[in-house]
Write a protein that holds these residues in place. Structure first.
Motif, PDB file in Angstrom:
ATOM      1  N   LEU A 148       0.823  -1.206   0.000  1.00  0.00           N
ATOM      2  CA  LEU A 148       0.000   0.000   0.000  1.00  0.00           C
ATOM      3  C   LEU A 148       0.858   1.258   0.000  1.00  0.00           C
ATOM      4  O   LEU A 148       0.600   2.211  -0.760  1.00  0.00           O
ATOM      5  N   ALA A 149       1.880   1.270   0.842  1.00  0.00           N
ATOM      6  CA  ALA A 149       2.773   2.428   0.877  1.00  0.00           C
ATOM      7  C   ALA A 149       3.518   2.593  -0.444  1.00  0.00           C
ATOM      8  O   ALA A 149       3.684   3.710  -0.952  1.00  0.00           O
ATOM      9  N   ARG A 150       3.962   1.483  -1.024  1.00  0.00           N
ATOM     10  CA  ARG A 150       4.654   1.537  -2.307  1.00  0.00           C
ATOM     11  C   ARG A 150       3.744   2.048  -3.411  1.00  0.00           C
ATOM     12  O   ARG A 150       4.133   2.868  -4.245  1.00  0.00           O
ATOM     13  N   GLY A 151       2.481   1.570  -3.422  1.00  0.00           N
ATOM     14  CA  GLY A 151       1.535   2.041  -4.422  1.00  0.00           C
ATOM     15  C   GLY A 151       1.220   3.518  -4.273  1.00  0.00           C
ATOM     16  O   GLY A 151       1.084   4.237  -5.267  1.00  0.00           O
ATOM     17  N   LEU A 152       1.101   3.975  -3.011  1.00  0.00           N
ATOM     18  CA  LEU A 152       0.845   5.392  -2.778  1.00  0.00           C
ATOM     19  C   LEU A 152       1.994   6.241  -3.300  1.00  0.00           C
ATOM     20  O   LEU A 152       1.783   7.310  -3.901  1.00  0.00           O
ATOM     21  N   TYR A 153       3.215   5.768  -3.083  1.00  0.00           N
ATOM     22  CA  TYR A 153       4.371   6.519  -3.580  1.00  0.00           C
ATOM     23  C   TYR A 153       4.400   6.520  -5.117  1.00  0.00           C
ATOM     24  O   TYR A 153       4.621   7.569  -5.744  1.00  0.00           O
ATOM     25  N   ARG A 158       2.806   0.065 -20.172  1.00  0.00           N
ATOM     26  CA  ARG A 158       2.336  -0.109 -18.794  1.00  0.00           C
ATOM     27  C   ARG A 158       2.566   1.162 -17.983  1.00  0.00           C
ATOM     28  O   ARG A 158       3.700   1.544 -17.717  1.00  0.00           O
ATOM     29  N   ASN A 159       1.458   1.754 -17.576  1.00  0.00           N
ATOM     30  CA  ASN A 159       1.499   3.001 -16.813  1.00  0.00           C
ATOM     31  C   ASN A 159       1.311   2.670 -15.331  1.00  0.00           C
ATOM     32  O   ASN A 159       0.193   2.678 -14.816  1.00  0.00           O
ATOM     33  N   TYR A 160       2.393   2.362 -14.650  1.00  0.00           N
ATOM     34  CA  TYR A 160       2.304   1.930 -13.259  1.00  0.00           C
ATOM     35  C   TYR A 160       1.830   3.059 -12.345  1.00  0.00           C
ATOM     36  O   TYR A 160       1.050   2.827 -11.419  1.00  0.00           O
ATOM     37  N   SER A 161       2.290   4.261 -12.588  1.00  0.00           N
ATOM     38  CA  SER A 161       1.891   5.379 -11.730  1.00  0.00           C
ATOM     39  C   SER A 161       0.405   5.683 -11.896  1.00  0.00           C
ATOM     40  O   SER A 161      -0.298   5.929 -10.911  1.00  0.00           O
ATOM     41  N   GLY A 162      -0.082   5.671 -13.124  1.00  0.00           N
ATOM     42  CA  GLY A 162      -1.510   5.915 -13.348  1.00  0.00           C
ATOM     43  C   GLY A 162      -2.371   4.834 -12.726  1.00  0.00           C
ATOM     44  O   GLY A 162      -3.400   5.123 -12.105  1.00  0.00           O
ATOM     45  N   SER A 163      -1.952   3.575 -12.868  1.00  0.00           N
ATOM     46  CA  SER A 163      -2.705   2.479 -12.267  1.00  0.00           C
ATOM     47  C   SER A 163      -2.718   2.592 -10.745  1.00  0.00           C
ATOM     48  O   SER A 163      -3.746   2.354 -10.108  1.00  0.00           O
ATOM     49  N   ALA A 164      -1.583   2.963 -10.158  1.00  0.00           N
ATOM     50  CA  ALA A 164      -1.524   3.134  -8.704  1.00  0.00           C
ATOM     51  C   ALA A 164      -2.447   4.258  -8.248  1.00  0.00           C
ATOM     52  O   ALA A 164      -3.112   4.156  -7.212  1.00  0.00           O
ATOM     53  N   ALA A 165      -2.510   5.338  -9.027  1.00  0.00           N
ATOM     54  CA  ALA A 165      -3.400   6.452  -8.675  1.00  0.00           C
ATOM     55  C   ALA A 165      -4.861   6.015  -8.736  1.00  0.00           C
ATOM     56  O   ALA A 165      -5.658   6.370  -7.859  1.00  0.00           O
ATOM     57  N   TRP A 166      -5.210   5.233  -9.758  1.00  0.00           N
ATOM     58  CA  TRP A 166      -6.570   4.697  -9.827  1.00  0.00           C
ATOM     59  C   TRP A 166      -6.862   3.822  -8.614  1.00  0.00           C
ATOM     60  O   TRP A 166      -7.942   3.889  -8.020  1.00  0.00           O
ATOM     61  N   GLY A 167      -5.902   2.996  -8.213  1.00  0.00           N
ATOM     62  CA  GLY A 167      -6.101   2.136  -7.048  1.00  0.00           C
ATOM     63  C   GLY A 167      -6.293   2.917  -5.761  1.00  0.00           C
ATOM     64  O   GLY A 167      -7.142   2.575  -4.939  1.00  0.00           O
ATOM     65  N   VAL A 168      -5.517   3.983  -5.588  1.00  0.00           N
ATOM     66  CA  VAL A 168      -5.668   4.809  -4.385  1.00  0.00           C
ATOM     67  C   VAL A 168      -7.038   5.487  -4.369  1.00  0.00           C
ATOM     68  O   VAL A 168      -7.696   5.566  -3.329  1.00  0.00           O
ATOM     69  N   LEU A 169      -7.494   5.960  -5.520  1.00  0.00           N
ATOM     70  CA  LEU A 169      -8.818   6.583  -5.590  1.00  0.00           C
ATOM     71  C   LEU A 169      -9.921   5.579  -5.275  1.00  0.00           C
ATOM     72  O   LEU A 169     -10.897   5.907  -4.583  1.00  0.00           O
ATOM     73  N   ILE A 170      -9.774   4.351  -5.745  1.00  0.00           N
ATOM     74  CA  ILE A 170     -10.758   3.306  -5.432  1.00  0.00           C
ATOM     75  C   ILE A 170     -10.787   3.047  -3.931  1.00  0.00           C
ATOM     76  O   ILE A 170     -11.857   2.947  -3.312  1.00  0.00           O
ATOM     77  N   LEU A 171      -9.597   2.972  -3.310  1.00  0.00           N
ATOM     78  CA  LEU A 171      -9.530   2.764  -1.863  1.00  0.00           C
ATOM     79  C   LEU A 171     -10.198   3.907  -1.109  1.00  0.00           C
ATOM     80  O   LEU A 171     -10.961   3.683  -0.163  1.00  0.00           O
ATOM     81  N   LEU A 172      -9.936   5.136  -1.517  1.00  0.00           N
ATOM     82  CA  LEU A 172     -10.540   6.287  -0.850  1.00  0.00           C
ATOM     83  C   LEU A 172     -12.059   6.277  -0.984  1.00  0.00           C
ATOM     84  O   LEU A 172     -12.784   6.597  -0.039  1.00  0.00           O
ATOM     85  N   LEU A 173     -12.551   5.913  -2.158  1.00  0.00           N
ATOM     86  CA  LEU A 173     -14.006   5.833  -2.354  1.00  0.00           C
ATOM     87  C   LEU A 173     -14.628   4.815  -1.408  1.00  0.00           C
ATOM     88  O   LEU A 173     -15.678   5.075  -0.792  1.00  0.00           O
ATOM     89  N   LEU A 174     -13.998   3.662  -1.266  1.00  0.00           N
ATOM     90  CA  LEU A 174     -14.539   2.630  -0.383  1.00  0.00           C
ATOM     91  C   LEU A 174     -14.469   3.053   1.082  1.00  0.00           C
ATOM     92  O   LEU A 174     -15.390   2.773   1.857  1.00  0.00           O
ATOM     93  N   VAL A 175     -13.386   3.726   1.463  1.00  0.00           N
ATOM     94  CA  VAL A 175     -13.271   4.196   2.855  1.00  0.00           C
ATOM     95  C   VAL A 175     -14.345   5.227   3.162  1.00  0.00           C
ATOM     96  O   VAL A 175     -15.006   5.172   4.208  1.00  0.00           O
ATOM     97  N   VAL A 176     -14.542   6.180   2.255  1.00  0.00           N
ATOM     98  CA  VAL A 176     -15.579   7.198   2.456  1.00  0.00           C
ATOM     99  C   VAL A 176     -16.950   6.553   2.542  1.00  0.00           C
ATOM    100  O   VAL A 176     -17.770   6.900   3.410  1.00  0.00           O
ATOM    101  N   MET A 177     -17.216   5.592   1.664  1.00  0.00           N
ATOM    102  CA  MET A 177     -18.507   4.916   1.683  1.00  0.00           C
ATOM    103  C   MET A 177     -18.722   4.179   3.000  1.00  0.00           C
ATOM    104  O   MET A 177     -19.810   4.238   3.599  1.00  0.00           O
ATOM    105  N   ALA A 178     -17.689   3.486   3.489  1.00  0.00           N
ATOM    106  CA  ALA A 178     -17.817   2.750   4.744  1.00  0.00           C
ATOM    107  C   ALA A 178     -18.045   3.690   5.921  1.00  0.00           C
ATOM    108  O   ALA A 178     -18.855   3.397   6.817  1.00  0.00           O
ATOM    109  N   VAL A 179     -17.351   4.829   5.940  1.00  0.00           N
ATOM    110  CA  VAL A 179     -17.524   5.794   7.039  1.00  0.00           C
ATOM    111  C   VAL A 179     -18.932   6.377   7.033  1.00  0.00           C
ATOM    112  O   VAL A 179     -19.593   6.469   8.076  1.00  0.00           O
TER     113      VAL A 179
END
Length: 332
Positions: free
Chosen positions: A58-63, A298-319
């Motif tokens: 997770l930390a690596r993907g965020l970076y 392969r756009n690793y940075s773009g894919s990681a950004a999409w993944g972080v946004l998906i995580l944030l959406l799920l966290v907001v929804m759960a809260v």
């Protein structure tokens, strides 16, 4: 005064001073450790493994999401040659680019529609089947076994089976339609029918979980409540509304949240049945993030950004969901 007398007097004075002092209070961490040290020792290996398997990626993907890392700029080793990484830190540029594009909002809209429709059908049909199986009927065990089978089949096996069923030329569904005089349908060739097809498969796969969970909730409701309601003259609908629904509230809140998270991230079915097609009409957020990282350049940075946004959406929804439950008096 003898030495023994002096020692006794000094001891008495020291004891008086000690009784006058209050013992220092231990901090909350120290109290928790002294009281529950055995539990902490038992969960420590799990915490370490989870941190290694989840925290570090997770930390690596965020970076990476804040860099311009692609297949061309990532470091790699070819034989004895080591090619260093050349990507650079770009801050929030990836997030600004994604949120400013219409593609993200298009995929988010379809993902929300996909999730809401699937979870609603999961819960509605699962509750109906649970109510049926909670009654006394013949061959109830056989019905339970047959209804749980879709849940027991691995996801990729179910995807391949349904892909064959949807085949335009040799699929069983089109063969049945032709058998009754109707024309075949290109289920996976048209955006609308493809969306209906993947929703149907996901509903088929997800109903057993809802049914089993809700059936357990139904069996935990005291029968005396139904008997008292019946004595008071309550109709079947009133018993369902004022006894069954409140009795299932805790179970329902949990399974709906879990079902939402699973459906929102349902990668295997869409990827294996339609591949996101036709075009990209059935692609949800997670499948597009995969496409960014593993297809084309392969756009690793773009894919990681999409993944972080998906995580944030799920966290907001759960809260938000948790706060809504607390306002209704649910403890979760």
């Amino acid at each position: 005064m003898t030495g023994t007398t002096r020692d006794r007097a000094a001891g008495a004075a020291g004891g008086a001073r000690g009784r006058g002092r209050r013992p220092a209070k231990a901090g909350p961490v120290r109290r928790a450790w002294s009281q529950y040290w055995y539990a902490w020792a038992m969960v420590a290996p799990v915490v370490v493994v989870t941190a290694a398997l989840v925290g570090w990626p997770l930390a690596r993907g965020l970076y990476l999401s804040m860099t311009d890392a692609t297949e061309a700029t990532m470091g790699r080793t070819i034989g004895v040659n080591v090619i260093p990484s050349t990507y650079e830190f770009t801050g929030l540029d990836n997030y600004v680019s994604i949120l400013g594009s219409g593609l993200f909002w298009e995929k988010l809209t379809w993902t929300v529609v996909w999730t809401v429709v699937c979870v609603a059908l999961h819960y509605g049909i699962g509750l109906g089947l649970a109510l049926m199986l909670n009654r006394k009927l013949r061959f109830r065990s056989a019905y339970r076994l047959m209804l749980v089978l879709p849940w027991a089949i691995p996801g990729f096996v179910a995807a391949f089976i349904w892909r064959y069923l949807y085949n335009s030329d040799y699929g069983v569904i089109n063969a049945m339609l032709r058998g009754i005089g109707l024309g075949g349908v290109g289920w996976l060739d048209d955006p609308t029918t493809a969306k209906i097809a993947v929703i149907a498969v996901n509903v088929w796969v997800g109903i057993p979980f809802m049914m089993v969970a809700l059936l357990g909730g139904l069996q935990s409701i005291p029968k005396e409540l139904y008997e008292a309601a019946e004595v008071d003259g309550a109709t079947p609908w009133q018993r369902f509304r004022f006894v069954t629904v409140p009795g299932l509230r805790t179970v329902s809140s949990t399974v709906v949240l879990l079902g939402t998270i699973w459906t929102f991230n349902m990668f295997p079915l869409i990827f294996l049945i339609t591949g996101g097609g036709p075009g990209s009409s059935t692609e949800i957020l997670v499948t597009y993030a995969y496409r960014e990282a593993f297809t084309g350049i392969r756009n690793y940075s773009g894919s990681a950004a999409w993944g972080v946004l998906i995580l944030l959406l799920l966290v907001v929804m759960a809260v938000v969901y948790r706060r809504a439950l607390r306002k209704q008096g649910e403890v979760w």
